[in-house]
Design an enzyme around this catalytic site. Sequence first.
Site, PDB file in Angstrom:
ATOM      1  N   HIS A  64       0.906  -1.207  -0.015  1.00  0.00           N
ATOM      2  CA  HIS A  64      -0.001   0.075   0.114  1.00  0.00           C
ATOM      3  C   HIS A  64       0.875   1.331   0.042  1.00  0.00           C
ATOM      4  O   HIS A  64       1.857   1.456   0.420  1.00  0.00           O
ATOM      5  CB  HIS A  64      -1.064  -0.034   1.257  1.00  0.00           C
ATOM      6  CG  HIS A  64      -0.331   0.602   2.377  1.00  0.00           C
ATOM      7  ND1 HIS A  64      -0.510   1.819   2.981  1.00  0.00           N
ATOM      8  CD2 HIS A  64       0.426  -0.131   3.553  1.00  0.00           C
ATOM      9  CE1 HIS A  64       0.233   2.025   4.189  1.00  0.00           C
ATOM     10  NE2 HIS A  64       0.658   0.717   4.426  1.00  0.00           N
ATOM     11  N   CYS A  65       0.303   2.499  -0.467  1.00  0.00           N
ATOM     12  CA  CYS A  65       0.806   3.697  -0.272  1.00  0.00           C
ATOM     13  C   CYS A  65      -0.055   4.661  -0.118  1.00  0.00           C
ATOM     14  O   CYS A  65      -1.195   4.455   0.737  1.00  0.00           O
ATOM     15  CB  CYS A  65       1.626   3.797  -1.669  1.00  0.00           C
ATOM     16  SG  CYS A  65       0.350   4.043  -3.157  1.00  0.00           S
ATOM     17  N   LYS A  66       0.015   5.678  -0.467  1.00  0.00           N
ATOM     18  CA  LYS A  66      -0.990   6.905   0.009  1.00  0.00           C
ATOM     19  C   LYS A  66      -2.363   6.760  -0.591  1.00  0.00           C
ATOM     20  O   LYS A  66      -3.499   6.781  -0.098  1.00  0.00           O
ATOM     21  CB  LYS A  66      -0.582   8.310  -0.302  1.00  0.00           C
ATOM     22  CG  LYS A  66      -1.550   9.354   0.231  1.00  0.00           C
ATOM     23  CD  LYS A  66      -0.999  10.824  -0.023  1.00  0.00           C
ATOM     24  CE  LYS A  66      -1.873  11.889   0.366  1.00  0.00           C
ATOM     25  NZ  LYS A  66      -1.410  13.305   0.076  1.00  0.00           N
ATOM     26  N   GLY A  68      -2.494   4.589  -3.898  1.00  0.00           N
ATOM     27  CA  GLY A  68      -2.694   3.249  -4.786  1.00  0.00           C
ATOM     28  C   GLY A  68      -1.963   3.207  -5.914  1.00  0.00           C
ATOM     29  O   GLY A  68      -1.451   2.065  -6.715  1.00  0.00           O
ATOM     30  N   MET A  93      -3.917   4.195   1.645  1.00  0.00           N
ATOM     31  CA  MET A  93      -3.762   4.732   3.158  1.00  0.00           C
ATOM     32  C   MET A  93      -4.925   5.604   3.391  1.00  0.00           C
ATOM     33  O   MET A  93      -5.866   5.574   4.474  1.00  0.00           O
ATOM     34  CB  MET A  93      -2.536   5.467   3.638  1.00  0.00           C
ATOM     35  CG  MET A  93      -2.483   5.694   5.124  1.00  0.00           C
ATOM     36  SD  MET A  93      -2.322   3.933   5.988  1.00  0.00           S
ATOM     37  CE  MET A  93      -2.444   4.584   7.595  1.00  0.00           C
TER      38      MET A  93
END
Length: 99
Positions: A64-66, A68, A93
């Site tokens: 995951h990141c901020k 996608g 996130m």
Amino acid sequence: MTDITPTELKERQAAGTAPVIIDVRETWENEESRIAGSQNIPLGELPGKLEELEDLKEQEVVVHCKGGGRSASAKAFLTQQGFQNVRNLVGGMQAYQQA
């Protein structure tokens, strides 16, 4: 493997069946907010960490990141490296925090 929704991930965490979670955001982003139990490996550092992640090739891994985007790149990279069960956290996130 299909991607995972924030709701599904939270349900799995609550049930104690959470997969390995890798946060590919930058370290400062991880310090601001993080998913419990996740490990932070910024996207740019992922190629250099492959040897450490070797044992995860057969396991379910959620990246995951901020939002996608970076995690979609991480999923593609890990899949190319032979990881068989990589899932992207839909919405990243931001979506996880709202779920």
